[in-house]
Motif scaffolding. Structure first.
Motif, PDB file in Angstrom:
ATOM      1  N   THR A  68       0.407  -1.081   0.291  1.00  0.00           N
ATOM      2  CA  THR A  68      -0.331  -0.199  -0.564  1.00  0.00           C
ATOM      3  C   THR A  68       0.538   1.252   0.289  1.00  0.00           C
ATOM      4  OG1 THR A  68       0.180   0.115   2.644  1.00  0.00           O
ATOM      5  CG2 THR A  68      -1.679  -0.982   1.422  1.00  0.00           C
ATOM      6  N   GLU A 304      -9.627  -0.768  -1.256  1.00  0.00           N
ATOM      7  CA  GLU A 304     -10.195  -0.550  -0.663  1.00  0.00           C
ATOM      8  C   GLU A 304     -10.504  -1.508   1.196  1.00  0.00           C
ATOM      9  OE1 GLU A 304     -14.833   1.122   1.157  1.00  0.00           O
ATOM     10  OE2 GLU A 304     -14.051   0.502  -1.349  1.00  0.00           O
ATOM     11  N   ASN A 305     -10.734  -3.160   0.905  1.00  0.00           N
ATOM     12  CA  ASN A 305     -10.681  -4.115   1.685  1.00  0.00           C
ATOM     13  C   ASN A 305      -9.499  -4.472   1.988  1.00  0.00           C
ATOM     14  OD1 ASN A 305     -13.003  -4.998   1.228  1.00  0.00           O
ATOM     15  ND2 ASN A 305     -12.952  -6.081  -1.023  1.00  0.00           N
ATOM     16  N   LEU A 307      -7.097  -2.194   2.507  1.00  0.00           N
ATOM     17  CA  LEU A 307      -6.928  -1.147   3.158  1.00  0.00           C
ATOM     18  C   LEU A 307      -7.416  -0.939   4.953  1.00  0.00           C
ATOM     19  CD1 LEU A 307      -6.322   2.059   0.813  1.00  0.00           C
ATOM     20  CD2 LEU A 307      -4.504   0.773   2.260  1.00  0.00           C
ATOM     21  N   ASN A 308      -8.637  -1.558   4.473  1.00  0.00           N
ATOM     22  CA  ASN A 308      -9.662  -1.439   5.673  1.00  0.00           C
ATOM     23  C   ASN A 308      -8.706  -2.253   6.914  1.00  0.00           C
ATOM     24  OD1 ASN A 308     -11.227   0.600   5.067  1.00  0.00           O
ATOM     25  ND2 ASN A 308     -12.364  -0.924   3.898  1.00  0.00           N
ATOM     26  N   ALA A 309      -8.523  -3.562   6.215  1.00  0.00           N
ATOM     27  CA  ALA A 309      -8.605  -4.689   6.908  1.00  0.00           C
ATOM     28  C   ALA A 309      -6.808  -4.555   7.668  1.00  0.00           C
ATOM     29  CB  ALA A 309      -7.746  -6.075   5.875  1.00  0.00           C
ATOM     30  N   SER A 311      -6.303  -1.062   8.530  1.00  0.00           N
ATOM     31  CA  SER A 311      -6.695   0.197   9.681  1.00  0.00           C
ATOM     32  C   SER A 311      -7.019  -0.432  10.745  1.00  0.00           C
ATOM     33  CB  SER A 311      -6.391   0.547   8.926  1.00  0.00           C
ATOM     34  OG  SER A 311      -7.856   0.791   8.543  1.00  0.00           O
ATOM     35  N   ALA A 312      -8.423  -1.976   9.966  1.00  0.00           N
ATOM     36  CA  ALA A 312      -8.974  -2.371  11.264  1.00  0.00           C
ATOM     37  C   ALA A 312      -7.939  -3.447  12.084  1.00  0.00           C
ATOM     38  CB  ALA A 312      -9.404  -3.026  10.842  1.00  0.00           C
ATOM     39  N   LYS A 314      -6.869  -6.346  11.429  1.00  0.00           N
ATOM     40  CA  LYS A 314      -7.418  -7.632  11.113  1.00  0.00           C
ATOM     41  C   LYS A 314      -6.888  -9.464  11.751  1.00  0.00           C
ATOM     42  CE  LYS A 314     -11.675  -7.074   8.443  1.00  0.00           C
ATOM     43  NZ  LYS A 314     -12.588  -7.791   7.401  1.00  0.00           N
ATOM     44  N   SER A 319      -5.740 -10.220   7.486  1.00  0.00           N
ATOM     45  CA  SER A 319      -4.811  -8.966   6.398  1.00  0.00           C
ATOM     46  C   SER A 319      -4.461  -9.015   5.331  1.00  0.00           C
ATOM     47  CB  SER A 319      -3.853  -7.890   7.626  1.00  0.00           C
ATOM     48  OG  SER A 319      -4.664  -7.320   8.670  1.00  0.00           O
TER      49      SER A 319
END
Length: 554
Positions: A68, A304-305, A307-309, A311-312, A314, A319
């Motif tokens: 990323t 997006e998935n 980046l969300n994984a 940031s969260a 997972k 991730s």
């Protein structure tokens, strides 16, 4: 000056009933503790140990964060470039270790070829790196379990891992060798699985029948591809993205140092070790260069998935770029297989760190740089107190109980990032002293059991590259608005500590910086290996299947 030491121990002490052996050898000119480890690691063990210590969560999960930041091209180029430095380090180690296959080799080489003070600094640095990675892997293990459920008590999971590390490392070296062989084999299969997955799905063999190929490298499809911008825009942002990928590569890629740590316990070392070192190139090309290419193929850097994984945070493989891709293509079951593989990879890596850290401490004790009781071995050849002390440090994993796991993981990562690079730099510098000492003493390198190529270029190349990267590793803390004193201290702590260790030991013990014509090449230890090889009778496999199996891993 040569070493006038007997090849047989002059005194033996056995602690009755304890199964612990303490053997010492002394002479008027010098003293050292006799190495009582056993040569029970076979070629297939060593080959897979070299893989076991290198393939972990960084290759399957954490690599997504670097994607990323730099994009697929930066990631691929960075991993390819860094593999050349690791290959150069491997060349340095292979020549020295094959000729002098002893326990904790490169730590003791720094002592004999450069300065006892450097041997102390290098040994402590490598021990801190390996020992800190054990609780890191244990914490990572508990996080990966949460991919399936968060109902397993953290304390119970930590006890489970520590118990099995103890069993595999305390009772006999062959147990460690066998366990690491099978665990590393599982890692290798997982790495091959995701490469095969990438190849077939990019050609359309997926439930969506999407023939995506190199779509995510195409600037017309993905803005900014194949080079992403990190922190800022333009060429500067793309350069910082590349540097971020290079830092990830320097943390992820290793291998030759793990092979060298088996030298004192390798069966028929002068035949087995060169083959293991020579295979480093194929491992680097397959698992890291090809692996970094695959990551940039299966998902876009700005997915997006993904980046969300990230940031969260997972847990487990949640991730992983591969799992993100599998979920996008609606492929069932495979994400669970990847998570299981990542779990075994973490356990295997931690197992390797226990072995390497304990053998480093054992080597320091052999050279008089750690308390002598760390040299004591069981009758099975295990340096028992070194292993127990190493496992005691692993109890730091319980920090996770009262702190966020992500915070604890970051503590350990920051602490050891520079240590591995400093270790590679020490190896390269030690080889240069070895190379020029042989030249000064008229020893022809062509007479060595194994001679590496492109020397001394490889040594200079790896020394400069690893030293620079050690300074660059924490570069983000210097970016505008990112200054953080704890991050700075953790990122550069070992760079400051190592000179203090070196100068402190040198002043306290008044150690000499060895002149080239005074360097000794472990004559006594080499004589012991010569005698061992003269009497070595290779085990003949009882069946064609076993012969084929041994051939595959030698």
């Amino acid at each position: 000056m040569s070493e006038k030491l007997s090849s047989r121990p002059s005194s033996v002490k056995s602690a009755k009933g304890s199964g612990v052996v303490d053997v010492a050898v002394k002479s008027a000119s010098s003293s050292f503790t006799y190495d009582q480890t056993h040569r029970t690691l076979k070629a297939r063990h060593i080959q897979l140990i070299g893989i076991g210590g290198t393939i972990g969560t960084a290759l399957f999960v954490q690599i997504g964060a670097s994607l990323t930041k730099g994009g697929p091209a930066s990631l691929f180029i960075a991993f390819t470039v860094w593999c050349t430095f690791v290959m150069a380090v491997s060349n340095c180690l292979s020549e020295m270790v094959t000729w002098i296959p002893i326990s904790s080799p490169f730590v003791r080489f720094a002592d004999r070829f450069v300065d006892p003070a450097l041997g102390f600094a290098a040994g402590i640095n490598f021990f801190v790196f390996e020992a800190a990675m054990i609780p890191y892997e244990i914490v990572a293990f508990t996080v990966v379990l949460q991919f399936w459920t968060d109902q397993i008590p953290v304390v119970g999971a930590i006890f489970f891992v520590l118990f099995f590390y103890s069993v595999l490392n305390i009772f006999a070296v062959r147990f460690y060798g066998e366990s690491e062989f099978w665990l590393a084999l599982g890692k290798m299969l997982l790495a091959i699985l995701v490469i095969v997955f990438t190849f077939f799905t990019m050609l359309g063999a997926n439930p969506l029948h999407d023939r995506y190929g190199f779509r995510y490298w195409n600037p017309s499809n993905i803005e900014g591809a194949p080079f992403a911008e990190f922190y800022t825009t333009g060429d500067t942002g793309r350069f910082l993205g590349f540097v971020a990928c290079l830092v990830q590569a320097s943390f992820t890629i290793a291998g030759p140092d793990y092979i060298s740590m088996t030298a004192g316990e390798a069966e028929n070392p002068r035949k087995v070790l060169p083959r293991s070192f020579n295979s480093v190139f194929y491992r680097l090309a397959t698992f890291f260069i090809l692996g970094s290419l695959c990551v940039g193929i299966v998902v876009p850097y700005n997915d997006e998935n993904l980046l969300n994984a990230l940031s969260a945070a997972k847990p487990g493989a949640g991730s992983s770029p591969y799992v993100i891709a599998m979920q996008r293509m609606k492929i069932p079951v495979l994400p669970h297989i990847v998570n299981a593989g990542v779990l075994s990879a973490i356990f295997s890596a931690g197992n390797s760190y226990v072995y390497c850290a304990s053998r480093t401490l054992f080597g320091l004790a052999l050279e008089g740089k750690a308390p002598k009781f760390f040299t004591r071995c069981t009758r099975q050849g295990v340096p028992i107190y070194s292993v127990v002390f190493t496992l005691a440090i692993a109890l730091l994993a319980f920090l996770q109980v009262s702190n966020n796991s992500a915070v604890v993981l970051q503590w350990f990562i920051n602490l050891v990032t520079a240590s591995q690079l400093l270790n590679f730099a020490f190896i390269a510098f030690t080889y240069l002293r070895f190379y020029y000492a042989m030249k000064a003493q008229g020893i022809d390198r062509s007479t060595l059991p194994h001679r590496s190529f492109w020397q001394p270029f490889c040594a200079y190349y790896s020394l400069i590259g690893c030293s620079v990267m050690a300074l660059v590793g924490g570069y983000t803390v210097f970016l505008n608005g990112n200054w953080n004193i704890p991050n700075f201290l953790f990122s550069y702590m070992m760079i400051g500590v190592c000179p203090v260790l070196y100068v402190g030991w040198k002043l306290w013990h008044k150690t000499p910086f060895r002149a080239l014509h005074e360097v000794t090449f472990f004559e006594t230890e080499r004589e012991q290996v010569d005698q061992y090889e003269e009497n070595f009778v290779p085990e003949i496999p009882s069946s064609r299947l076993l012969r084929a199996w041994n051939w595959l891993f030698t």
